[in-house]
Motif scaffolding. Structure first.
Motif, short mmCIF file in Angstrom:
data_model
loop_
_atom_site.label_atom_id
_atom_site.label_comp_id
_atom_site.label_asym_id
_atom_site.label_seq_id
_atom_site.Cartn_x
_atom_site.Cartn_y
_atom_site.Cartn_z
N PRO A 51 6.31 9.86 -7.16
CA PRO A 51 4.91 10.03 -7.55
C PRO A 51 3.94 9.60 -6.44
CG PRO A 51 6.12 9.00 -9.34
CD PRO A 51 7.04 9.05 -8.16
N ALA A 52 4.28 8.53 -5.73
CA ALA A 52 3.43 8.09 -4.64
C ALA A 52 3.38 9.15 -3.54
CB ALA A 52 3.93 6.76 -4.08
N GLN A 53 4.55 9.71 -3.21
CA GLN A 53 4.61 10.76 -2.17
C GLN A 53 3.78 11.97 -2.58
OE1 GLN A 53 6.53 10.42 0.84
NE2 GLN A 53 5.07 12.03 1.34
N ARG A 57 0.53 13.26 -0.40
CA ARG A 57 0.48 14.62 0.17
C ARG A 57 -0.85 15.32 -0.13
NH1 ARG A 57 6.47 16.01 -1.63
NH2 ARG A 57 7.55 15.26 0.22
N CYS A 58 -1.53 14.88 -1.17
CA CYS A 58 -2.83 15.47 -1.53
C CYS A 58 -3.98 14.89 -0.70
CB CYS A 58 -3.13 15.24 -3.02
SG CYS A 58 -1.99 16.10 -4.11
N MET A 59 -3.71 13.81 0.03
CA MET A 59 -4.75 13.21 0.86
C MET A 59 -5.02 14.10 2.07
SD MET A 59 -3.37 9.24 0.90
CE MET A 59 -4.60 8.67 2.06
N PRO A 60 -6.27 14.13 2.54
CA PRO A 60 -6.54 14.89 3.76
C PRO A 60 -5.82 14.23 4.95
CG PRO A 60 -8.49 13.66 3.07
CD PRO A 60 -7.45 13.49 2.01
N VAL A 67 -0.40 6.25 7.51
CA VAL A 67 0.04 4.90 7.14
C VAL A 67 0.71 4.93 5.77
CG1 VAL A 67 -0.78 2.59 6.53
CG2 VAL A 67 -1.64 3.72 8.60
N ALA A 68 0.12 5.64 4.82
CA ALA A 68 0.70 5.72 3.48
C ALA A 68 2.08 6.38 3.52
CB ALA A 68 -0.23 6.50 2.55
N GLU A 69 2.23 7.46 4.27
CA GLU A 69 3.53 8.13 4.38
C GLU A 69 4.57 7.21 5.01
OE1 GLU A 69 2.43 11.72 6.45
OE2 GLU A 69 2.26 12.83 4.56
N GLN A 70 4.16 6.47 6.04
CA GLN A 70 5.08 5.54 6.68
C GLN A 70 5.46 4.41 5.72
OE1 GLN A 70 3.74 4.18 10.49
NE2 GLN A 70 5.35 2.68 10.68
N GLN A 103 -0.11 1.50 -5.87
CA GLN A 103 -1.43 1.94 -5.40
C GLN A 103 -1.41 3.42 -5.02
OE1 GLN A 103 -2.81 -0.26 -2.00
NE2 GLN A 103 -4.52 1.11 -1.64
N TYR A 104 -0.42 3.82 -4.25
CA TYR A 104 -0.35 5.21 -3.82
C TYR A 104 -0.08 6.16 -4.98
CZ TYR A 104 -0.05 3.25 0.89
OH TYR A 104 -0.29 2.55 2.06
#
Length: 109
Positions: A51-53, A57-60, A67-70, A103-104
């Protein structure tokens, strides 16, 4: 070992409580008390990573997204990597990973 789907489905409150518990246990001796919390945190990582991923992925495209992906990639590796070394440090790292994934994933804390 039963999967998280075979046990009761944890709530956001369960996860937040265990993150706080892990932060306390990480500073105290007593490996046996911390083990159950560590296992729950590992389950939460598995539960929250997809769900976080999806949300990330919807973030610009931005540094924040990178940073979130890492952070998500790191969190996915942590349950396997965190079985060795200092148990308190492992517990603190797992708690931090769950906090970030919550959070994500957009779960209220």
């Amino acid at each position: 070992m039963a999967t998280i789907e075979q046990r009761h489905r944890p709530t956001v409150t369960d996860m937040a409580r265990d993150v706080q518990l892990a932060e306390v246990l990480a500073r105290l001796p007593g490996e046996e008390r911390a083990q159950a919390c560590r296992e729950r945190l590992r389950d939460y990582i598995q539960l929250l990573a997809d769900p976080a991923q999806t949300q990330v992925r919807c973030m610009p495209a931005s540094r924040a997204r990178d940073v979130a992906e890492q952070s998500i990639r790191y969190a996915r590796r942590l349950p396997a990597d965190g079985r060795h070394g200092d148990p308190g440090a492992c517990l603190a790292l797992l708690a931090g990973a769950v906090r970030h994934l919550m959070q994500y994933a957009g779960t209220p804390r």
